[in-house]
Enzyme design. Sequence first.
Site, PDB file in Angstrom:
ATOM      1  N   LYS A   1      30.542  45.707  51.627  1.00  0.00           N
ATOM      2  CA  LYS A   1      31.901  45.923  51.118  1.00  0.00           C
ATOM      3  C   LYS A   1      32.737  46.733  52.093  1.00  0.00           C
ATOM      4  CE  LYS A   1      31.318  45.503  46.093  1.00  0.00           C
ATOM      5  NZ  LYS A   1      31.538  46.160  44.807  1.00  0.00           N
TER       6      LYS A   1
ATOM      7  N   LYS B   1      32.993  36.813  42.211  1.00  0.00           N
ATOM      8  CA  LYS B   1      34.356  36.679  41.695  1.00  0.00           C
ATOM      9  C   LYS B   1      35.387  37.237  42.660  1.00  0.00           C
ATOM     10  CE  LYS B   1      33.227  40.718  38.913  1.00  0.00           C
ATOM     11  NZ  LYS B   1      32.702  41.096  37.621  1.00  0.00           N
TER      12      LYS B   1
ATOM     13  N   LYS C   1      26.046  34.856  47.937  1.00  0.00           N
ATOM     14  CA  LYS C   1      25.992  34.822  46.476  1.00  0.00           C
ATOM     15  C   LYS C   1      27.363  34.455  45.910  1.00  0.00           C
ATOM     16  CE  LYS C   1      27.368  39.394  45.065  1.00  0.00           C
ATOM     17  NZ  LYS C   1      27.372  40.451  44.100  1.00  0.00           N
TER      18      LYS C   1
HETATM   19  P1  AMP Z   1      29.449  42.641  38.865  1.00  0.00           P
HETATM   20  O1  AMP Z   1      30.396  41.546  38.595  1.00  0.00           O
HETATM   21  O2  AMP Z   1      29.263  42.886  40.339  1.00  0.00           O
HETATM   22  O3  AMP Z   1      29.718  43.875  38.079  1.00  0.00           O
HETATM   23  O4  AMP Z   1      28.046  42.105  38.365  1.00  0.00           O
HETATM   24  C1  AMP Z   1      27.681  42.089  37.008  1.00  0.00           C
HETATM   25  C2  AMP Z   1      26.271  41.572  36.855  1.00  0.00           C
HETATM   26  O5  AMP Z   1      26.196  40.197  37.264  1.00  0.00           O
HETATM   27  C3  AMP Z   1      25.266  42.332  37.692  1.00  0.00           C
HETATM   28  O6  AMP Z   1      24.070  42.446  36.953  1.00  0.00           O
HETATM   29  C4  AMP Z   1      25.046  41.430  38.876  1.00  0.00           C
HETATM   30  O7  AMP Z   1      23.777  41.593  39.452  1.00  0.00           O
HETATM   31  C5  AMP Z   1      25.175  40.056  38.239  1.00  0.00           C
HETATM   32  N1  AMP Z   1      25.606  39.040  39.209  1.00  0.00           N
HETATM   33  C6  AMP Z   1      26.775  39.037  39.893  1.00  0.00           C
HETATM   34  N2  AMP Z   1      26.857  37.964  40.699  1.00  0.00           N
HETATM   35  C7  AMP Z   1      25.702  37.262  40.525  1.00  0.00           C
HETATM   36  C8  AMP Z   1      25.176  36.046  41.087  1.00  0.00           C
HETATM   37  N3  AMP Z   1      25.866  35.345  41.981  1.00  0.00           N
HETATM   38  N4  AMP Z   1      23.961  35.626  40.661  1.00  0.00           N
HETATM   39  C9  AMP Z   1      23.268  36.347  39.738  1.00  0.00           C
HETATM   40  N5  AMP Z   1      23.700  37.487  39.187  1.00  0.00           N
HETATM   41  C10 AMP Z   1      24.897  37.954  39.567  1.00  0.00           C
END
Ligand code: AMP
Length: 337
Positions: free
Chosen positions: A111, A197, A194
Amino acid sequence: MKRVFSGVQPSGVLTIGNYLGAIRNFTKLQHEADCFFCVVDLHALTVPQDPAKLRENTLNTARLFIASGVDPSVATIFVQSHVPEHAYLSWLIECNTYFGELRRMTQFKDKSARHEVVTTGLFTYPALMAADILLYQTDEVPVGEDQRQHLELTRDVAIRMNNRFGQLFKVPEAYIPPKQAGGRIMSLQNPLEKMSKSSADPRSFIALLDPPDVIRKKIRSAVTDSGREIRYDPEEKPAISNLLVIYSLATGESIESLEERYAGAGYGKFKADLAEAVVAMLEPIQRRFAELSEPGVIEEILASGAERAEKIARETVARVQAAMGLAPRPQRVKAQS
Ligand code: AMP
Ligand code: TRP
């Protein structure tokens, strides 16, 4: 009863990566554990946010938890900033976390390379995440694979502080699905990254609220691998393997069975069917989300969630304050003149 905690940032829309990697497991765990699911708005502030959007995304993230099947009558759903103990414990944890430990975090390295302005909040982000988890004496943390390193740090710091100050925290375990089971859903435009969003290219992710036609278009334009064989092989065929994982999770059909069924079928047919499977998986979520947008509904749920959360958070903080030597705030004995 086992305690579960997880957090999701309200930084824009949620993707099927968030859903398959984390939120879907929330709905499974809520029946076997005392669950706390938190919209981590303080974490979102580590990178620039538009204030009005952040406020809206915070409520929408909570609505999406429920639309995805989290039941607010069994699980506690709340917003991180509504319980100030998160930020407070984060400071106490920062004072027990080493600069070198934070510097090694791969998410910080990624990041900070992507953003022009790198705040200290982005750097200390894992300490705030540790505070989230440790406040609730958490046993298990359902997250995607990308959070493994942060979980390891949380465990290290918990063990360190327990050794130094006496038993303060449960040492939590990560609950991460294997890659074939959604632990790491990849970008539709670059299967080596990965799905995220925050990607600049919206074709790289499917948002939970994307309309059916947008979903069909994004899957049609997803990159594929050379050859035409539909086979799970993350090394040789990372793009098709990712699509197979999504297909399998959307329908419950095993990857082997999909491989057999699509032997010789070609990518076009496979993608068209996959699109319909994803549309069908998201249809009930989108329907429930619309219902939850009635004014007052989510507010009521978040108000009671914060009340349940703060009780536990305050107990932990009081224990840590005392153990670390912070003098208790005296009560007045003399009446105020
Ligand atoms: P975040 O949007 O970064 O707060 O992520 C929220 C949850 O979604 C966390 O547990 C992340 O590990 C999971 N997560 C985010 N992106 C992915 C992805 N591409 N594949 C699997 N899990 C994800
Ligand atoms: N860092 C997590 C992410 O970006 C979100 C998060 C914050 C979290 N606090 C947490 C996840 C506590 C699990 C537990 O995905």
